[in-house]
Design an enzyme around this catalytic site. Structure first.
Site, PDB file in Angstrom:
ATOM      1  N   HIS A 175     -23.377  26.863  22.251  1.00  0.00           N
ATOM      2  CA  HIS A 175     -24.451  27.685  21.666  1.00  0.00           C
ATOM      3  C   HIS A 175     -25.802  27.351  22.298  1.00  0.00           C
ATOM      4  CE1 HIS A 175     -25.533  30.216  17.900  1.00  0.00           C
ATOM      5  NE2 HIS A 175     -26.345  30.481  18.898  1.00  0.00           N
ATOM      6  N   GLU A 210     -19.254  26.450  14.030  1.00  0.00           N
ATOM      7  CA  GLU A 210     -20.002  25.551  14.913  1.00  0.00           C
ATOM      8  C   GLU A 210     -20.445  24.301  14.155  1.00  0.00           C
ATOM      9  OE1 GLU A 210     -23.059  27.837  16.837  1.00  0.00           O
ATOM     10  OE2 GLU A 210     -21.627  29.335  17.528  1.00  0.00           O
ATOM     11  N   ARG A 262     -22.398  35.983  17.740  1.00  0.00           N
ATOM     12  CA  ARG A 262     -21.975  35.010  16.734  1.00  0.00           C
ATOM     13  C   ARG A 262     -20.457  34.907  16.787  1.00  0.00           C
ATOM     14  NH1 ARG A 262     -26.467  32.285  15.580  1.00  0.00           N
ATOM     15  NH2 ARG A 262     -27.953  33.402  14.274  1.00  0.00           N
ATOM     16  N   ILE A 298     -31.288  41.995  23.675  1.00  0.00           N
ATOM     17  CA  ILE A 298     -30.381  41.200  24.520  1.00  0.00           C
ATOM     18  C   ILE A 298     -29.407  42.113  25.258  1.00  0.00           C
ATOM     19  CG2 ILE A 298     -28.540  39.473  24.475  1.00  0.00           C
ATOM     20  CD1 ILE A 298     -30.054  38.176  22.076  1.00  0.00           C
TER      21      ILE A 298
END
Lengths: 317, 317
Positions: free
Chosen positions: B281, B263, B234, B158
């Site tokens: 998310h 979350e 995160r 990523i």
């Protein structure tokens, strides 16, 4: 005594600060010059500063008999009647390329925000709907960028920067412009062919009479139900009524718009839609872009008052 | 009879449709498994599907005496106690890289939306403030992308995709990760050094115990008043209280967040701020990314029930 410059369009005062240090500004605030200043005051005006999109025709020029230079803030000059200016020996200048990166970036911002539905996503978090597991049909996953076919309409400096950015997102990039360029993107011979192929249409064409409403109901239909339109050029390029209809009846999936037919107004039919991302013509609105555009304006005005040709003159075909 | 799979986290039913065709799903809806299913039902469970961020420790594993495979939907597996799993000979699988482009794209979306203030811009148009020339301090021009120093924290799949995209925006790219890679970006030996240098910090590090709250008040201060934080990793990587404080007192300019400490809750102190862009998310939430992640899950589950090793196993150091 400082040279006088008529501020023909409405600009925020902060944007004029650097010019005010060098010139005496007669600011119309966007109103007709003759309503704000006397004939006597206007008779002495030799140069004006305008937003390229503001209509500026023969009649307005004739109210300024000594006008010798029309300087546009930004890249565009579509509001200026170039023939009328040429007939009156009025030079026309602009800021070519000064805001290209900034405008390309807002195109990318609008594309990503529209396709990833960031306004809806943000509201989903802020409203508490996420926390309470409320389902939202608008939150359904959408197609991502890799493999997306992105069509760029217009391959000037802004179009090229948009294409390079899209390629970095692993998207397929195609384009249509009057001429085929030596570029690593697929060329399409017409806007129709490009729209049949792509699902995101990025409008980066230089606006003018010949591009008026070329993005019409037919082009939008070709993009299809997964299709998006992003416009950072001029509102005149899109048939705004056809766009609102296509967005409302789901002929296309969404749009990202920085420009509108009649600025600073965005029609109510557009501002109520959930599947659009709207910005108030801020494409060139970054600190670095403003400095670069102001440098061009200052260079043009300084040269003009010194009797030299404009260094950033509009190139007429 | 179809093999049984316990759905350990809360997933939308639509995301489970492909798995339901092949397996019998015991869906907890995110509740503790023992509250939803009988001890008898749980005793037969050999495989479970979880969101990598959901806490899954020794105690939960011991309630499933026959558990042999923990399959994570997505890249992350930070909620899974890997040591406890290894001690019980439970294989752990995930979907490495399947959502990398989609997550990198949401990082770019959040960065551009935050730095170009697209939520405020959209509201400025929709509210009519633009049409009525109402001034807004939030609409002041900001620094653009060209020349911006963007720091990428973490250089996995990523991080690399984020870096490549940022480079296309003519930004300077630097990075910090445990190891220096052979990449055309400036390497910084610490997060502190990276944060001193950059004004946008993109958090793309793999989360774990050692990254807990590493982006703290000190790091945020180093980014400075033009600084932005974007987190798609995160929520645990950021000290959320310190972030809210830095955003409120203008220690930094803004943030774009796809992940949160707890979350699906984003704290009220965050959701009232105008200088943040929040998404629920949805980094990996594109059609192509879901298909790729589901392919990994199916491959892992199919292999496990056939007695073969997981093809997409978590590599433990």
């Amino acid at each position: 005594m400082a040279d006088k410059v008529l501020i023909y369009s409405r600009f925020p005062k902060t944007m004029m600060a650097r010019f005010a240090e060098r010139f005496e500004l007669l600011d119309t605030g966007g109103k007709p010059a003759q309503d704000v200043f006397s004939g006597n005051e206007l008779a002495g005006i030799r140069a004006l500063l305008t937003a390229g999109g503001s209509p500026l025709g023969a009649e307005a020029m004739d109210r300024l008999p000594k006008l010798g230079a029309i300087v546009c803030y930004g890249t565009g000059y579509d509001g200026v009647d170039l023939k009328a200016a040429a007939a009156r020996k009025i030079a026309v200048g602009h800021s070519p390329g000064a805001n290209a990166a900034s405008v390309a970036d807002i195109a990318m911002t609008l594309m990503l925000a529209a396709t990833r539905r960031i306004l809806i996503a943000d509201q989903y978090v802020r409203s508490g709907d996420w926390a309470s597991s409320r389902q939202s049909p608008m939150m359904r996953p959408q197609a991502g960028m890799p493999g997306r076919r992105i069509g760029v309409y217009g391959m000037g400096e802004i179009g090229r920067k948009i294409a390079a950015r899209c390629a970095a997102f692993e998207a397929e990039v195609g384009y249509f412009s009057r001429t085929k360029h030596d570029l690593p993107y697929q060329y399409f011979p017409s806007l129709e062919a490009l729209s049949d192929w792509c699902s995101v249409l990025m409008i980066a064409v230089r606006a003018g009479a010949e591009t008026q409403h070329v993005v019409n109901a037919d082009i939008l239909k070709r993009l299809g139900e997964d299709g998006y339109v992003v416009n950072i050029s001029r509102g005149s390029v899109i048939d705004e009524k056809a766009l609102v209809a296509a967005l409302s009846d789901k002929t296309i999936a969404g749009a990202g718009l920085d420009v509108y037919q009649e600025e600073p107004h965005a029609p109510d039919a557009l501002t109520v839609l959930p599947n659009v991302v709207l910005s108030p013509h801020i494409g060139g609105h970054t600190l670095d872009s403003h400095v670069a555009m102001q440098n061009c304006v200052l260079a043009n005005l300084t040269a003009f008052f010194a009797g030299r040709p404009l260094p950033h003159a509009v190139k007429t075909a």
